[in-house]
Design a protein around this motif. Structure first.
Motif, PDB file in Angstrom:
ATOM      1  N   LEU A  47      -4.824  49.027  92.611  1.00 32.87           N
ATOM      2  CA  LEU A  47      -5.395  49.470  93.893  1.00 32.87           C
ATOM      3  C   LEU A  47      -6.035  48.298  94.625  1.00 32.87           C
ATOM      4  O   LEU A  47      -6.574  47.379  93.990  1.00 32.87           O
ATOM      5  N   LYS A  59      -7.222  52.941 100.928  1.00 39.39           N
ATOM      6  CA  LYS A  59      -6.734  52.123  99.811  1.00 39.39           C
ATOM      7  C   LYS A  59      -5.239  51.907  99.951  1.00 39.39           C
ATOM      8  O   LYS A  59      -4.532  52.731 100.545  1.00 39.39           O
ATOM      9  N   HIS A  72      -6.396  64.491  87.607  1.00 32.92           N
ATOM     10  CA  HIS A  72      -7.826  64.430  87.898  1.00 32.92           C
ATOM     11  C   HIS A  72      -8.107  65.180  89.196  1.00 32.92           C
ATOM     12  O   HIS A  72      -7.196  65.532  89.931  1.00 32.92           O
ATOM     13  N   HIS A  74     -11.391  65.460  92.438  1.00 31.40           N
ATOM     14  CA  HIS A  74     -12.629  64.909  92.987  1.00 31.40           C
ATOM     15  C   HIS A  74     -13.485  66.080  93.458  1.00 31.40           C
ATOM     16  O   HIS A  74     -12.959  67.064  93.972  1.00 31.40           O
ATOM     17  N   LYS A  77     -14.479  63.999  97.367  1.00 31.23           N
ATOM     18  CA  LYS A  77     -13.489  63.312  98.218  1.00 31.23           C
ATOM     19  C   LYS A  77     -12.314  64.219  98.611  1.00 31.23           C
ATOM     20  O   LYS A  77     -11.734  64.895  97.762  1.00 31.23           O
ATOM     21  N   GLU A  79      -8.569  63.636 100.341  1.00 29.09           N
ATOM     22  CA  GLU A  79      -7.740  62.441 100.544  1.00 29.09           C
ATOM     23  C   GLU A  79      -6.312  62.808 100.925  1.00 29.09           C
ATOM     24  O   GLU A  79      -5.794  63.832 100.519  1.00 29.09           O
ATOM     25  N   ILE A  81      -2.722  61.307 100.177  1.00 33.02           N
ATOM     26  CA  ILE A  81      -1.948  60.347  99.396  1.00 33.02           C
ATOM     27  C   ILE A  81      -0.629  60.185 100.150  1.00 33.02           C
ATOM     28  O   ILE A  81       0.054  61.178 100.452  1.00 33.02           O
ATOM     29  N   HIS A 138      -4.670  66.808  90.550  1.00 36.11           N
ATOM     30  CA  HIS A 138      -3.473  66.086  90.987  1.00 36.11           C
ATOM     31  C   HIS A 138      -3.197  64.890  90.092  1.00 36.11           C
ATOM     32  O   HIS A 138      -4.108  64.325  89.480  1.00 36.11           O
ATOM     33  N   GLU A 151      -3.771  55.546 100.556  1.00 36.83           N
ATOM     34  CA  GLU A 151      -4.772  56.616 100.421  1.00 36.83           C
ATOM     35  C   GLU A 151      -5.743  56.478 101.579  1.00 36.83           C
ATOM     36  O   GLU A 151      -6.283  55.399 101.811  1.00 36.83           O
ATOM     37  N   ASN A 156     -15.371  57.407  99.152  1.00 37.82           N
ATOM     38  CA  ASN A 156     -14.833  57.232  97.804  1.00 37.82           C
ATOM     39  C   ASN A 156     -15.961  56.770  96.886  1.00 37.82           C
ATOM     40  O   ASN A 156     -16.694  55.849  97.227  1.00 37.82           O
ATOM     41  N   ASP A 158     -15.698  55.901  93.031  1.00 39.90           N
ATOM     42  CA  ASP A 158     -14.905  55.896  91.801  1.00 39.90           C
ATOM     43  C   ASP A 158     -15.765  56.000  90.542  1.00 39.90           C
ATOM     44  O   ASP A 158     -15.285  56.446  89.513  1.00 39.90           O
ATOM     45  N   ASN A 162     -14.518  61.006  89.913  1.00 35.48           N
ATOM     46  CA  ASN A 162     -13.188  61.189  89.317  1.00 35.48           C
ATOM     47  C   ASN A 162     -13.379  62.041  88.070  1.00 35.48           C
ATOM     48  O   ASN A 162     -14.089  61.624  87.154  1.00 35.48           O
ATOM     49  N   PHE A 164     -11.302  63.590  85.113  1.00 34.61           N
ATOM     50  CA  PHE A 164      -9.979  63.560  84.489  1.00 34.61           C
ATOM     51  C   PHE A 164      -9.827  64.694  83.478  1.00 34.61           C
ATOM     52  O   PHE A 164     -10.783  65.060  82.781  1.00 34.61           O
TER      53      PHE A 164
HETATM   54  O1  XUL Z   1      -8.307  59.212  94.133  1.00 32.49           O
HETATM   55  C1  XUL Z   1      -7.462  58.464  93.770  1.00 32.49           C
HETATM   56  C2  XUL Z   1      -6.076  58.915  93.595  1.00 32.49           C
HETATM   57  O2  XUL Z   1      -5.977  60.293  93.757  1.00 32.49           O
HETATM   58  C3  XUL Z   1      -7.814  57.032  93.529  1.00 32.49           C
HETATM   59  O3  XUL Z   1      -8.452  56.528  94.672  1.00 32.49           O
HETATM   60  C4  XUL Z   1      -8.766  56.943  92.372  1.00 32.49           C
HETATM   61  O4  XUL Z   1      -9.341  55.664  92.335  1.00 32.49           O
HETATM   62  C5  XUL Z   1      -8.084  57.248  91.068  1.00 32.49           C
HETATM   63  O5  XUL Z   1      -9.038  57.312  90.030  1.00 32.49           O
END
Ligand code: XUL
Length: 188
Positions: A47, A59, A72, A74, A77, A79, A81, A138, A151, A156, A158, A162, A164
């Motif tokens: 990334l 991203k 995983h 969120h 967030k 997003e 993709i 997702h 993205e 965000n 991280d 996240n 998982f």
């Molecule tokens: O959200 C996402 C992908 O869905 C990424 O930005 C995360 O960093 C993955 O952990």
């Protein structure tokens, strides 16, 4: 993961970005991860954080065929993709990522709602996007040999946002130094 694997992945990403006309900003914010599992070719992602503001984030990502970003969700967030170059499979689950079928999920693809099947991969071609709302499970992986993935999201985080399915996962890698670093990662 080994530093040599990180260097190789960064070199491959730079090469593919260049071949496809994607110019990185000065001092790119690199984030290469094997999700702490030590099987980078199978579960891993490269990334570059292009924008990281308190309201939004962008991203650019790179992965090889079948290299999976594991299931995983969120909590905060939302997003999009986006498949930028190549072809990308995205799988969604309504309740748990160990199921296939049994439920239909309404999701925006290219800005229009579509009903997709729980646990069935959705193929995105270059230019296509899927909108992933908070709490929606997702996972994704390229179907093409290489893939550039975009993205665009709300804020965000991280470190904390996240969640998982595989509880063994850690978002950032442990690095074994077997050669000098090509770039410094966000996590370092
Ligand atoms: O959200 C996402 C992908 O869905 C990424 O930005 C995360 O960093 C993955 O952990």
């Amino acid at each position: 993961m080994k530093r040599s694997e990180i260097n190789y992945a960064v070199r491959s990403a730079i090469n593919f970005f260049e071949r496809n006309g994607w110019v990185l900003p000065p001092n790119p914010a690199w984030d290469v991860t094997d999700f702490g599992l030590g099987i980078f070719r199978k579960e891993g992602l490269v990334l570059v954080n292009l924008a990281a503001e308190s309201e939004y984030c962008e991203k650019l990502m790179y992965a090889w065929r079948d290299q999976t970003t594991p299931a995983h969700y969120h909590k905060q967030k939302k997003e999009d993709i986006i498949c930028r170059v190549g072809e990308l499979a995205v799988t969604l689950w309504g309740e748990s990522p160990d199921t296939v079928g049994g439920q239909v999920i309404n999701v925006k693809i290219n800005g229009e709602y579509r009903a997709v099947s729980n646990g069935e991969p959705i193929l995105l071609k270059a230019g296509e996007r899927i909108t992933i709302t908070p709490l929606l499970w997702h996972a994704f992986y390229p179907v093409s040999a290489e893939c550039i993935i975009g993205e665009v999201s709300t804020a965000n985080d991280d470190e904390n946002d996240n969640f998982f399915w595989d509880t063994e996962i850690g978002r950032f890698p442990e690095i074994i130094e077997d050669e000098p670093p090509l770039v410094k990662l966000l996590s370092e």
